[in-house]
Write a protein that holds these residues in place. Structure first.
Motif, short mmCIF file in Angstrom:
data_model
loop_
_atom_site.label_atom_id
_atom_site.label_comp_id
_atom_site.label_asym_id
_atom_site.label_seq_id
_atom_site.Cartn_x
_atom_site.Cartn_y
_atom_site.Cartn_z
N THR A 113 0.66 -4.35 16.44
CA THR A 113 -0.67 -3.85 16.10
C THR A 113 -0.59 -2.89 14.91
OG1 THR A 113 -1.24 -3.98 18.45
CG2 THR A 113 -2.73 -2.73 17.03
N LEU A 114 -1.52 -3.02 13.99
CA LEU A 114 -1.51 -2.19 12.79
C LEU A 114 -2.37 -0.94 12.97
CD1 LEU A 114 -1.97 -4.99 10.08
CD2 LEU A 114 0.17 -4.05 10.98
N ALA A 115 -2.00 0.11 12.22
CA ALA A 115 -2.86 1.29 12.13
C ALA A 115 -4.12 0.92 11.32
CB ALA A 115 -2.11 2.42 11.45
N PRO A 116 -5.29 1.48 11.68
CA PRO A 116 -5.51 2.56 12.64
C PRO A 116 -5.76 2.11 14.07
CG PRO A 116 -7.54 2.10 11.48
CD PRO A 116 -6.51 1.15 10.92
N ASP A 117 -5.62 0.81 14.35
CA ASP A 117 -5.85 0.35 15.71
C ASP A 117 -4.74 0.77 16.66
OD1 ASP A 117 -8.24 -0.90 14.98
OD2 ASP A 117 -7.21 -2.75 14.44
N ALA A 118 -3.62 1.22 16.12
CA ALA A 118 -2.51 1.75 16.92
C ALA A 118 -1.91 2.94 16.18
CB ALA A 118 -1.45 0.68 17.14
N THR A 119 -1.46 3.93 16.96
CA THR A 119 -0.72 5.04 16.35
C THR A 119 0.70 4.59 16.07
OG1 THR A 119 0.12 5.92 18.44
CG2 THR A 119 -2.08 6.66 17.74
N LEU A 120 1.44 5.39 15.31
CA LEU A 120 2.83 5.04 15.05
C LEU A 120 3.63 5.06 16.35
CD1 LEU A 120 4.68 4.13 12.84
CD2 LEU A 120 5.28 6.50 12.39
N LEU A 181 9.07 10.76 7.45
CA LEU A 181 7.65 10.45 7.36
C LEU A 181 6.80 11.62 6.87
CD1 LEU A 181 7.13 8.27 10.55
CD2 LEU A 181 7.90 7.63 8.29
N GLU A 182 7.43 12.74 6.56
CA GLU A 182 6.66 13.89 6.10
C GLU A 182 5.95 13.61 4.78
OE1 GLU A 182 5.95 17.46 7.38
OE2 GLU A 182 5.78 15.71 8.67
N LEU A 183 6.62 12.91 3.85
CA LEU A 183 5.91 12.61 2.60
C LEU A 183 4.82 11.57 2.82
CD1 LEU A 183 8.21 10.53 0.21
CD2 LEU A 183 8.48 10.62 2.67
N ILE A 184 5.00 10.69 3.81
CA ILE A 184 3.94 9.75 4.18
C ILE A 184 2.74 10.52 4.72
CG2 ILE A 184 3.30 7.81 5.65
CD1 ILE A 184 5.36 7.09 3.49
N ARG A 185 3.00 11.51 5.55
CA ARG A 185 1.93 12.30 6.17
C ARG A 185 1.08 13.01 5.13
NH1 ARG A 185 1.23 17.57 8.64
NH2 ARG A 185 3.33 18.26 8.05
N HIS A 186 1.67 13.38 4.00
CA HIS A 186 0.94 14.09 2.97
C HIS A 186 0.38 13.18 1.88
CE1 HIS A 186 3.14 17.48 4.81
NE2 HIS A 186 2.11 18.18 4.39
N SER A 187 0.51 11.86 2.07
CA SER A 187 0.08 10.91 1.05
C SER A 187 -1.20 10.17 1.47
CB SER A 187 1.19 9.89 0.78
OG SER A 187 1.21 8.91 1.81
N ASN A 190 -1.70 8.21 4.89
CA ASN A 190 -1.99 8.81 6.19
C ASN A 190 -3.44 8.67 6.61
OD1 ASN A 190 -0.67 10.01 8.42
ND2 ASN A 190 -1.66 11.97 7.95
N ALA A 191 -4.29 8.20 5.73
CA ALA A 191 -5.70 8.03 6.09
C ALA A 191 -5.85 7.11 7.30
CB ALA A 191 -6.48 7.47 4.91
N LYS A 192 -5.03 6.05 7.35
CA LYS A 192 -5.07 5.13 8.49
C LYS A 192 -4.04 5.47 9.56
CE LYS A 192 -7.03 1.06 6.23
NZ LYS A 192 -6.85 -0.39 5.93
N LEU A 193 -2.91 6.03 9.15
CA LEU A 193 -1.85 6.33 10.12
C LEU A 193 -2.20 7.51 11.01
CD1 LEU A 193 1.39 5.86 8.01
CD2 LEU A 193 0.73 4.54 10.03
N GLY A 194 -2.84 8.53 10.45
CA GLY A 194 -3.23 9.68 11.24
C GLY A 194 -2.06 10.46 11.80
N LEU A 195 -0.97 10.55 11.04
CA LEU A 195 0.19 11.31 11.51
C LEU A 195 -0.13 12.80 11.52
CD1 LEU A 195 3.03 9.64 9.40
CD2 LEU A 195 2.65 9.33 11.85
N ASP A 196 0.24 13.49 12.63
CA ASP A 196 0.31 14.93 12.59
C ASP A 196 1.78 15.32 12.48
OD1 ASP A 196 1.41 14.65 15.16
OD2 ASP A 196 -0.43 15.28 16.17
N GLU A 197 2.07 16.60 12.38
CA GLU A 197 3.44 17.02 12.15
C GLU A 197 4.37 16.58 13.28
OE1 GLU A 197 6.02 20.99 10.83
OE2 GLU A 197 3.92 21.19 11.47
#
Length: 280
Positions: A113-120, A181-187, A190-197
């Protein structure tokens, strides 16, 4: 295994620079033509090997596996597709099975399943469930559950690193992946991934102490974006620091997309690496 000399510190980049530094499609003008050819070749491969297509391992629509079998009782390369966890599908990558299959290696391609339908977190759990399915059902399908190498491209490289510890996986080949994934989180990604720290850290292999003590080859292309080459080199260095088996290699001249030619070809470098890992 040092960082590429042209890799900038992502934390010092502007938002635009960071986003461009991760955008493979913009970096490779031929992307659309390359992917269209992948789809054409993949459709042909699926038509040739229809026996074990869309094996269901879970309840969601994309929880399916395509197993392309060339030898009864043979080893299996498990391949996990990329697309920054939010695009593409297993069906786009069937073409890359041609290289391993020419050497008697069966290939299983995992969908998720792809984001945003699923979290990482959800995506990692789905891929683990797919490996469980293969470990359990490979004998009935005509494969050897003790001869599994996991591999993936881009986001699939990351997902492969996250499931390397499965007891049935003997080794891994990570292709152009992302491991911090920290640089992904700030890019923009992350609009679809919704990563928090917290989610970023627990899903970043380079943020963990130690790692899985299994043979691992980490590969990037010398023509890839510097930030992504640094991801591969940095993860290999992380493993080496803990004394874990790892080889880092760059494919001369290859960009993020032409890398896959080296798996689709029977004589390709990635195909050779899969064979070497299975022989260990």
């Amino acid at each position: 295994m040092s960082a590429p000399v042209d890799a900038p510190d992502w934390r010092k980049l502007t938002q635009e620079e960071l986003d461009l530094g991760l955008n493979n499609s913009l970096a490779v003008p031929e992307t659309a033509a390359i992917v269209a050819n992948w789809d054409k070749l993949s459709a042909e491969m699926r038509a040739r090997y229809p026996q074990h297509i869309d094996l269901r391992y879970g309840p969601r629509e994309r929880n399916r596996i395509d197993l392309l079998k060339t030898v009864n009782g043979g080893p299996t390369l498990v391949f996990i597709h990329g697309g920054y966890w939010q695009t593409r599908a297993k069906e786009n990558f069937t073409f890359c099975a041609a290289g391993p299959m020419a050497h008697g290696i069966n290939v299983a391609l995992i969908g998720y399943t792809l984001a945003p339908d699923a979290t990482l977190d959800d995506i990692v759990d789905e891929v683990r469930a797919a490996i469980d399915y293969l470990a359990r059902d490979l004998p009935a399908l005509g494969g050897d559950p003790d001869q599994i190498v996991v591999s993936g491209w881009s986001a699939g490289g990351h997902l492969s690193s996250m499931v390397l510890g499965h007891p049935r996986i003997k080794a891994g080949l990570l292709i152009s992946g992302v491991y911090n994934l920290e640089l992904i989180r700030h890019s923009y990604l992350n609009a679809k991934l919704g990563l928090d720290e917290a989610m970023s850290h627990r899903n970043s292999p380079v943020k963990q102490q130690g790692g899985v003590n299994k043979p691992l080859v980490v590969v990037a292309g010398s023509g890839e974006l510097p930030l992504l080459r640094e991801q591969s080199a940095g993860f290999a260095a992380h493993r080496a620091m803990y004394g874990l088996p790892v080889v880092y290699e760059e494919i001369p001249g290859a960009n993020h997309f032409t890398m896959m030619d080296e798996l689709a070809a029977p004589s390709g470098r990635l195909t050779t690496l899969v064979r070497q890992l299975l022989a260990r």
